[in-house]
Design a protein around this motif. Structure first.
Motif, PDB file in Angstrom:
ATOM      1  N   TYR A 235      71.532   3.544 -31.586  1.00 61.67           N
ATOM      2  CA  TYR A 235      70.529   3.168 -32.584  1.00 61.67           C
ATOM      3  C   TYR A 235      71.139   3.399 -33.960  1.00 61.67           C
ATOM      4  CZ  TYR A 235      67.611   3.760 -28.440  1.00 61.67           C
ATOM      5  OH  TYR A 235      67.103   3.682 -27.170  1.00 61.67           O
ATOM      6  N   ASP A 236      70.438   3.047 -35.014  1.00 56.84           N
ATOM      7  CA  ASP A 236      70.970   3.246 -36.357  1.00 56.84           C
ATOM      8  C   ASP A 236      71.320   4.716 -36.585  1.00 56.84           C
ATOM      9  OD1 ASP A 236      70.700   0.600 -36.936  1.00 56.84           O
ATOM     10  OD2 ASP A 236      68.816   0.794 -38.059  1.00 56.84           O
ATOM     11  N   ASP A 237      72.605   4.994 -36.790  1.00 61.50           N
ATOM     12  CA  ASP A 237      73.132   6.333 -37.068  1.00 61.50           C
ATOM     13  C   ASP A 237      72.966   7.310 -35.906  1.00 61.50           C
ATOM     14  OD1 ASP A 237      73.851   5.580 -39.715  1.00 61.50           O
ATOM     15  OD2 ASP A 237      71.770   5.888 -40.349  1.00 61.50           O
ATOM     16  N   ILE A 238      72.590   6.826 -34.707  1.00 61.30           N
ATOM     17  CA  ILE A 238      72.483   7.660 -33.510  1.00 61.30           C
ATOM     18  C   ILE A 238      73.599   7.239 -32.547  1.00 61.30           C
ATOM     19  CG2 ILE A 238      71.071   8.374 -31.555  1.00 61.30           C
ATOM     20  CD1 ILE A 238      69.950   9.346 -34.166  1.00 61.30           C
ATOM     21  N   TYR A 239      74.477   8.180 -32.228  1.00 57.70           N
ATOM     22  CA  TYR A 239      75.650   7.885 -31.407  1.00 57.70           C
ATOM     23  C   TYR A 239      75.569   8.640 -30.084  1.00 57.70           C
ATOM     24  CZ  TYR A 239      77.645   6.024 -35.726  1.00 57.70           C
ATOM     25  OH  TYR A 239      77.869   5.301 -36.868  1.00 57.70           O
ATOM     26  N   LEU A 240      76.001   7.977 -29.010  1.00 57.01           N
ATOM     27  CA  LEU A 240      76.108   8.579 -27.685  1.00 57.01           C
ATOM     28  C   LEU A 240      77.580   8.618 -27.290  1.00 57.01           C
ATOM     29  CD1 LEU A 240      73.162   6.820 -25.789  1.00 57.01           C
ATOM     30  CD2 LEU A 240      73.125   8.969 -27.080  1.00 57.01           C
TER      31      LEU A 240
ATOM     32  N   PHE B 100      81.121  15.990 -15.907  1.00 57.05           N
ATOM     33  CA  PHE B 100      80.529  14.937 -16.727  1.00 57.05           C
ATOM     34  C   PHE B 100      80.047  15.568 -18.015  1.00 57.05           C
ATOM     35  CE2 PHE B 100      76.540  12.995 -18.226  1.00 57.05           C
ATOM     36  CZ  PHE B 100      77.032  11.751 -18.601  1.00 57.05           C
ATOM     37  N   GLY B 101      80.425  14.974 -19.124  1.00 59.68           N
ATOM     38  CA  GLY B 101      79.985  15.479 -20.414  1.00 59.68           C
ATOM     39  C   GLY B 101      79.323  14.385 -21.226  1.00 59.68           C
ATOM     40  N   TYR B 102      78.509  14.791 -22.160  1.00 56.10           N
ATOM     41  CA  TYR B 102      77.888  13.819 -23.055  1.00 56.10           C
ATOM     42  C   TYR B 102      77.548  14.496 -24.373  1.00 56.10           C
ATOM     43  CZ  TYR B 102      73.309  15.972 -22.280  1.00 56.10           C
ATOM     44  OH  TYR B 102      72.268  16.869 -22.232  1.00 56.10           O
ATOM     45  N   GLY B 103      77.459  13.679 -25.415  1.00 52.04           N
ATOM     46  CA  GLY B 103      77.038  14.158 -26.714  1.00 52.04           C
ATOM     47  C   GLY B 103      76.062  13.187 -27.343  1.00 52.04           C
ATOM     48  N   ILE B 104      75.137  13.709 -28.103  1.00 52.76           N
ATOM     49  CA  ILE B 104      74.182  12.904 -28.867  1.00 52.76           C
ATOM     50  C   ILE B 104      74.261  13.392 -30.310  1.00 52.76           C
ATOM     51  CG2 ILE B 104      71.766  12.218 -29.149  1.00 52.76           C
ATOM     52  CD1 ILE B 104      71.320  13.004 -26.227  1.00 52.76           C
ATOM     53  N   ASP B 105      74.564  12.484 -31.229  1.00 54.79           N
ATOM     54  CA  ASP B 105      74.659  12.927 -32.610  1.00 54.79           C
ATOM     55  C   ASP B 105      74.053  11.915 -33.568  1.00 54.79           C
ATOM     56  OD1 ASP B 105      77.784  12.152 -31.762  1.00 54.79           O
ATOM     57  OD2 ASP B 105      77.101  11.196 -33.621  1.00 54.79           O
ATOM     58  N   GLN B 106      73.573  12.460 -34.668  1.00 56.08           N
ATOM     59  CA  GLN B 106      73.052  11.654 -35.776  1.00 56.08           C
ATOM     60  C   GLN B 106      73.942  11.907 -36.985  1.00 56.08           C
ATOM     61  OE1 GLN B 106      69.410  12.781 -37.953  1.00 56.08           O
ATOM     62  NE2 GLN B 106      68.674  10.690 -37.638  1.00 56.08           N
ATOM     63  N   ASP B 107      74.474  10.831 -37.553  1.00 52.08           N
ATOM     64  CA  ASP B 107      75.399  10.951 -38.667  1.00 52.08           C
ATOM     65  C   ASP B 107      74.830  10.234 -39.896  1.00 52.08           C
ATOM     66  OD1 ASP B 107      77.509  11.238 -40.357  1.00 52.08           O
ATOM     67  OD2 ASP B 107      79.026  10.528 -38.954  1.00 52.08           O
ATOM     68  N   LYS B 108      74.354  11.004 -40.850  1.00 54.49           N
ATOM     69  CA  LYS B 108      73.797  10.461 -42.097  1.00 54.49           C
ATOM     70  C   LYS B 108      74.665  10.839 -43.298  1.00 54.49           C
ATOM     71  CE  LYS B 108      69.725   8.622 -40.846  1.00 54.49           C
ATOM     72  NZ  LYS B 108      69.294   7.245 -41.212  1.00 54.49           N
TER      73      LYS B 108
ATOM     74  N   GLY C 105      74.217  14.066 -47.423  1.00 56.69           N
ATOM     75  CA  GLY C 105      73.763  13.688 -46.094  1.00 56.69           C
ATOM     76  C   GLY C 105      73.881  14.830 -45.093  1.00 56.69           C
ATOM     77  N   HIS C 106      73.722  14.506 -43.805  1.00 58.17           N
ATOM     78  CA  HIS C 106      73.782  15.526 -42.767  1.00 58.17           C
ATOM     79  C   HIS C 106      74.378  14.969 -41.483  1.00 58.17           C
ATOM     80  CE1 HIS C 106      69.857  13.605 -41.755  1.00 58.17           C
ATOM     81  NE2 HIS C 106      70.277  13.817 -40.516  1.00 58.17           N
TER      82      HIS C 106
END
Length: 265
Positions: free
Chosen positions: A33-38, A71-79, A89-90
């Motif tokens: 999604y916008d600025d949401i990375y998997l 199995f690994g995963y990350g969820i991040d928001q980059d602003k 930003g954050h």
């Protein structure tokens, strides 16, 4: 999309063990999604661990060969306004490592928050928070997978020489937390010097040993203040840190000066 094969040998005189990890991994990172990375990934590793003769009996029991598939995963928001040396930003990230198969299974959780604020062209403020935990499922966490505070999160202390000690060996902890407050002064020196200067205060704690309750838990806030400089050169960034610790455990090893090539805070 990324992937790799690597082999890493760890040999630290103060850790009580030596090991060689051979790993294969593949993963990807995409903007869902916008600025949401998997960022899902899979890794397979073989860990050959030997324990030094001077180590405690509890550490000697942890020697062996271990095979695992995670199995690994990350969820991040980059602003952030930019990824390198941001001014506003954050950035927020949560990640996990989950065992599919492992001889000694554990679950790793990590959380990062960074907030940047541009006060004016001469002052940029930053606040960073880091937390991590690793917990065994059926067994205690393997010695080579225990947590240490990243050196960039706790300046003024030697890397991997903070936290619980088992017979003079720094064995790491199950839980780690760190907070950093920084004030960057981008115009303190002339632009021609290609040098940025920042003031910082670091605070961190590393504690708990699940394999032996008699080992010192080392639950104390470590803290330091200092000055960090990033100098940009043709061979890459040079980083200098001058620091003074404010609080520590008697067993922690401190340092007042650090120099690194090819990395930047």
């Amino acid at each position: 999309l990324y992937g790799g094969i690597n082999s890493t040998k760890n040999d630290s005189a103060d850790s009580g063990y030596e090991n060689t990890i051979t790993q294969v991994n593949i993963g990807t990172r995409f903007e869902q999604y916008d600025d949401i990375y998997l960022s899902p990934n899979i890794s397979a590793a073989f860990d050959s661990l030997t324990v030094q003769s001077t180590a405690s009996d509890n550490l000697k029991k942890q020697a062996g060969d271990f095979t695992e598939l995670y199995f690994g995963y990350g969820i991040d928001q980059d602003k952030r306004d930019r990824t390198f040396m941001p001014t506003d930003g954050h950035f927020i990230r949560f990640s996990q490592g989950l065992p599919i198969y492992a001889d000694q299974a554990s679950i790793l959780n990590q959380f990062n928050v960074s907030k940047y604020y541009l006060f004016n062209e001469d002052l940029i403020g930053a606040f960073k928070l880091y937390g991590a935990s690793i917990n065994g499922i059926d067994d205690d966490v393997r010695l080579s997978k225990r947590l240490h505070i990243p050196s960039r999160r706790l300046r003024g202390f030697e890397a991997k020489r903070v936290g619980p000690i088992d017979k003079n060996d720094y064995v790491g902890g199950n839980y780690a937390v760190a907070a950093n407050i920084e004030a960057a002064l981008p115009n303190l020196l002339p632009e021609s010097t290609q040098t940025d200067v920042s003031l910082f205060m670091d605070m961190a704690n590393l504690w708990h040993t699940d394999y032996d309750s008699s080992v010192g838990q080392s639950s104390k806030i470590r803290s330091s203040v200092g000055v960090a400089t990033n100098m940009f050169t043709p061979i890459g960034p040079l980083n200098f840190v001058l620091s003074q610790n404010l609080s520590k455990m008697d067993t922690d090893k401190t340092e007042t000066f650090r120099f690194q090539i090819g990395t930047s805070f």
